[in-house]
Write an enzyme that holds these catalytic residues in place. Structure first.
Site, PDB file in Angstrom:
ATOM      1  N   ASP A   5       0.859  -1.183   0.000  1.00  0.00           N
ATOM      2  CA  ASP A   5       0.000   0.000   0.000  1.00  0.00           C
ATOM      3  C   ASP A   5       0.895   1.233   0.000  1.00  0.00           C
ATOM      4  O   ASP A   5       1.866   1.276   0.765  1.00  0.00           O
ATOM      5  CB  ASP A   5      -0.869  -0.007   1.266  1.00  0.00           C
ATOM      6  CG  ASP A   5      -2.317   0.271   0.958  1.00  0.00           C
ATOM      7  OD1 ASP A   5      -2.574   1.318   0.341  1.00  0.00           O
ATOM      8  OD2 ASP A   5      -3.166  -0.545   1.325  1.00  0.00           O
ATOM      9  N   ASP A  15      -2.997   4.611  -2.429  1.00  0.00           N
ATOM     10  CA  ASP A  15      -4.062   4.997  -1.522  1.00  0.00           C
ATOM     11  C   ASP A  15      -4.605   6.392  -1.866  1.00  0.00           C
ATOM     12  O   ASP A  15      -3.819   7.325  -2.104  1.00  0.00           O
ATOM     13  CB  ASP A  15      -3.465   5.018  -0.104  1.00  0.00           C
ATOM     14  CG  ASP A  15      -4.486   5.269   0.966  1.00  0.00           C
ATOM     15  OD1 ASP A  15      -5.327   4.399   1.164  1.00  0.00           O
ATOM     16  OD2 ASP A  15      -4.432   6.338   1.599  1.00  0.00           O
ATOM     17  N   GLU A  40      -6.410   3.546  -6.101  1.00  0.00           N
ATOM     18  CA  GLU A  40      -7.682   3.525  -5.370  1.00  0.00           C
ATOM     19  C   GLU A  40      -8.539   4.664  -5.908  1.00  0.00           C
ATOM     20  O   GLU A  40      -8.747   5.682  -5.260  1.00  0.00           O
ATOM     21  CB  GLU A  40      -7.467   3.703  -3.858  1.00  0.00           C
ATOM     22  CG  GLU A  40      -8.739   3.449  -3.063  1.00  0.00           C
ATOM     23  CD  GLU A  40      -8.781   4.162  -1.720  1.00  0.00           C
ATOM     24  OE1 GLU A  40      -7.933   5.004  -1.435  1.00  0.00           O
ATOM     25  OE2 GLU A  40      -9.714   3.873  -0.959  1.00  0.00           O
ATOM     26  N   HIS A  85     -11.154  -3.506   2.682  1.00  0.00           N
ATOM     27  CA  HIS A  85     -11.148  -3.196   4.116  1.00  0.00           C
ATOM     28  C   HIS A  85     -11.952  -1.940   4.459  1.00  0.00           C
ATOM     29  O   HIS A  85     -12.077  -1.602   5.633  1.00  0.00           O
ATOM     30  CB  HIS A  85      -9.707  -3.017   4.580  1.00  0.00           C
ATOM     31  CG  HIS A  85      -9.062  -1.823   3.943  1.00  0.00           C
ATOM     32  ND1 HIS A  85      -8.826  -1.758   2.586  1.00  0.00           N
ATOM     33  CD2 HIS A  85      -8.652  -0.646   4.447  1.00  0.00           C
ATOM     34  CE1 HIS A  85      -8.302  -0.578   2.303  1.00  0.00           C
ATOM     35  NE2 HIS A  85      -8.179   0.116   3.416  1.00  0.00           N
ATOM     36  N   ASP A  86     -12.433  -1.218   3.448  1.00  0.00           N
ATOM     37  CA  ASP A  86     -13.184   0.009   3.722  1.00  0.00           C
ATOM     38  C   ASP A  86     -14.688  -0.181   3.582  1.00  0.00           C
ATOM     39  O   ASP A  86     -15.452   0.763   3.796  1.00  0.00           O
ATOM     40  CB  ASP A  86     -12.772   1.114   2.735  1.00  0.00           C
ATOM     41  CG  ASP A  86     -11.381   1.642   3.031  1.00  0.00           C
ATOM     42  OD1 ASP A  86     -10.969   1.608   4.203  1.00  0.00           O
ATOM     43  OD2 ASP A  86     -10.711   2.084   2.082  1.00  0.00           O
TER      44      ASP A  86
HETATM   45  C1  GLC Z   1      -7.907   4.918   1.810  1.00  0.00           C
HETATM   46  C2  GLC Z   1      -7.807   3.640   2.633  1.00  0.00           C
HETATM   47  C3  GLC Z   1      -8.511   3.859   3.931  1.00  0.00           C
HETATM   48  C4  GLC Z   1      -7.824   4.976   4.665  1.00  0.00           C
HETATM   49  C5  GLC Z   1      -7.743   6.238   3.810  1.00  0.00           C
HETATM   50  C6  GLC Z   1      -6.743   7.214   4.363  1.00  0.00           C
HETATM   51  O1  GLC Z   1      -9.185   5.196   1.435  1.00  0.00           O
HETATM   52  O2  GLC Z   1      -8.321   2.563   1.903  1.00  0.00           O
HETATM   53  O3  GLC Z   1      -8.551   2.700   4.726  1.00  0.00           O
HETATM   54  O4  GLC Z   1      -8.508   5.253   5.839  1.00  0.00           O
HETATM   55  O5  GLC Z   1      -7.321   5.971   2.504  1.00  0.00           O
HETATM   56  O6  GLC Z   1      -5.443   6.759   4.171  1.00  0.00           O
END
Ligand code: GLC
Length: 576
Positions: free
Chosen positions: A99, A196, A275, A336-337
């Site tokens: 990540d 991310d 992402e 995971h979100d």
């Molecule tokens: C992304 C991640 C998430 C995190 C956010 C801030 O959306 O997937 O889990 O909280 O970024 O880094």
């Protein structure tokens, strides 16, 4: 055809390290645990692993607040433990991507500690500073986006929690420091990165205020209560308007191009997946990101044939505008979100059947699939009942805002927090029917409660032993995919486009033609495909079915489909 790259043929599996496997019995997942499970993953049939952040972090955002980009979190092990995990994954022919959090660091990162310390230090402009809050921007996690730092008598900007200050990407030194960190892991041999929150890297330079007549807590509260179509429309409009000046601003394409150049310096086709669902971040297909997620597919209340067809038509058309082999799709339904697939897309009556359909969808659509750990055994969301259990700090923040500022009854506030927090879909993995689901030894308290449904067959061990389990279904399906060139690189051709209950499509490559039918209803069907050009003068040879009884070969004019069946058949010429 140009030979495909590894990331085009691979099935990715996301590991959430804190919750995957606890190798040293302290209640927190770690590298030892992950490494011990690599045979399980190889045997499952996945080809690449995406590891959510494994760096040192005070864990205000579960690892997405990084305090050192070039080390491993001590609770997960040492850098050597990471290297062992990487080598052992590679030995099993599984690639590993990490990540990459570019937008912000932890407020405990030495860069921020120095930047905050005074108004004249070498890192004075490494973050985004202002004398007074220049606007009403909100953080998407914890209210005001500008937080006061007494050391400088100034405010810093953060899109996420106040413990996650945004880096100033206009500073060449920030870029250089981050590129060095990226090289550190690439030099160790990692195969790529998942980028991310890339949309948040730059902000509107004019600092234009948002126009929503609410703050973040009020907007979340309003969203929870929105019921009518008008309220829902307004809710969506407000979310868009609140953050539009803090998201997808100029400068990103240049940055992605720079990053791509670094990746391309390395051998072995290192890759980047963003992402973000915006295909524009793939540039011309060869100069920015290799992949972006098709989030539009999962952003829906229900996965229906109509929704899938529309989604595919839009995505594939847009991707086809990039150069032929570069416009590659990337599909997922969970991470995971988000609420777990089993819960989010189930109907509480046919969850087991629907879970099978959803997996089949992701593994048969054109593009690279991403699976989320636990999906393969049907893990569900787990609702926490007490605020002291909540680890996702956006959840604790919301709970306190509801109770203290918006005067919501604590019980209702907790129920809503349990729904919104991402803890529900991050609970420890279920390895067996032993105490703690075999994640941690008996007597240890895992970092998040274990969902008790591991005792009802939702665990790896029980499902390994049961031939009809979801886990064995995953394995069979992954094998069929691997052995079917058409499912990996075949074109996607829509058929029976108006069917409301089932979704049928062809995947056609030079070597193979495959028909996939996903019956989303509890009705059986007899279907006729004989007037479809690719199907004429062919019969169907079954490669895969989720039905208990299904003929090996079928006439193309009378394909039998059971309720909720997943059917994959190879078209074979009747003249052969
Ligand atoms: C992304 C991640 C998430 C995190 C956010 C801030 O959306 O997937 O889990 O909280 O970024 O880094």
């Amino acid at each position: 055809m140009t030979p495909l790259k590894w990331w085009q043929t691979a099935v990715f599996y996301q590991i959430y390290p804190r919750s995957f496997a606890d190798g040293n019995g302290d209640g927190i997942g770690d590298f030892k645990g992950i490494t011990e499970k690599l045979d399980y993953l190889a045997n499952l049939g996945v080809d690449a692993l995406w590891l959510s952040p494994h760096f040192p972090s005070p864990n205000w955002d579960c690892g997405y607040d990084i305090s050192d980009y070039c080390d491993a979190a001590p609770e997960y092990g040492t850098l050597n433990d990471f290297k062992t995990f990487l080598d052992e994954s590679h030995k099993r022919n599984m690639r590993v991507i990490l990540d990459l959090v570019l937008n912000h660091t932890s407020d405990e990162h030495e860069w921020f500690v120095e930047s905050r310390s005074s108004r004249d230090n070498p890192k004075v402009d490494w973050y985004v500073w202002a004398d007074t809050p220049p606007n009403n921007w909100q953080s998407c996690f914890d209210g005001d986006a500008w937080t006061y730092a007494p050391e400088r008598n100034q405010y810093y900007y953060h899109y996420f929690m106040k413990q996650q200050p945004d880096l100033n990407w206009h500073s060449p030194e920030v870029k250089e420091a981050m590129w060095q960190a990226i090289r550190f892991w690439l030099d160790l041999g990692v195969d790529g990165y998942r980028l991310d929150a890339l949309g948040t890297i730059f902000e509107d330079p004019n600092l234009t205020p948002h126009t929503v007549p609410m703050n973040l807590a009020e907007l979340r509260h309003f969203s929870d209560l929105a019921k009518t179509p008008e309220e829902i429309k307004l809710r969506d409009q407000y979310w868009h308007d609140m953050f539009k000046n803090q998201w997808a601003q100029g400068g990103l394409h240049e940055l992605m191009k720079e990053l791509r150049t670094i990746m391309d310096e390395y051998e072995g086709d290192r890759m980047l997946v963003g992402e973000d669902e915006n295909i524009d971040y793939m540039g011309d297909g060869k100069d920015e990101l290799h992949l972006v997620f098709n989030f539009a597919l999962m952003k829906t209340g229900g996965i229906t044939p109509e929704h899938i067809r529309k989604n595919q038509a839009e995505r594939l058309k847009r991707l086809s505008e990039l150069s032929a082999e570069a416009g590659w799709p990337c599909n997922t339904l969970g991470n995971h979100d988000n609420s777990r697939i089993h819960t989010r897309f189930g109907d509480k009556l046919h969850d087991a059947e629907l879970a099978r359909l959803h997996t089949a969808l992701i593994l048969t659509l054109r593009g690279t699939p991403f699976l989320y750990n636990g999906e393969e055994i049907g893990m569900t969301d787990y609702m926490l009942t007490d605020i002291s259990q909540v680890k996702d700090t956006m959840g604790t923040w919301y709970y306190h805002a509801l109770v203290n500022d918006l005067k919501v009854d604590p019980r209702e506030a907790m129920a809503r927090t349990a729904e919104m927090t991402r803890d529900k879909n991050r609970t420890p993995m279920h390895w067996s029917n032993n105490p703690n689901a075999g994640f941690s030894p008996a007597g240890v308290s895992p970092w998040l409660p274990v969902n008790p449904n591991y005792q009802d067959g939702v665990n790896v061990k029980d499902q390994t032993e049961s031939p009809y389990s979801l886990l064995n279904y995953y394995k069979r399906l992954l094998k069929v995919r691997k052995n079917s060139p058409a499912l990996i690189h075949g074109e996607y051709i829509r058929v029976h486009e108006t069917a409301a209950d089932y979704f049928a499509f062809l995947r056609v490559s030079e070597e193979q033609k495959v028909l996939v039918i996903l019956n989303f209803s509890n009705r059986p069907y007899h279907l006729n495909f004989s007037d479809i050009k690719e199907c004429k003068a062919h019969k169907l040879h079954s490669l895969f079915t989720s039905a208990e009884i299904s003929p090996k070969d079928q006439e193309i004019k009378e394909v039998r489909l059971s309720p909720f069946e997943v059917y994959i058949g190879e078209l074979q010429s009747v003249h052969a």
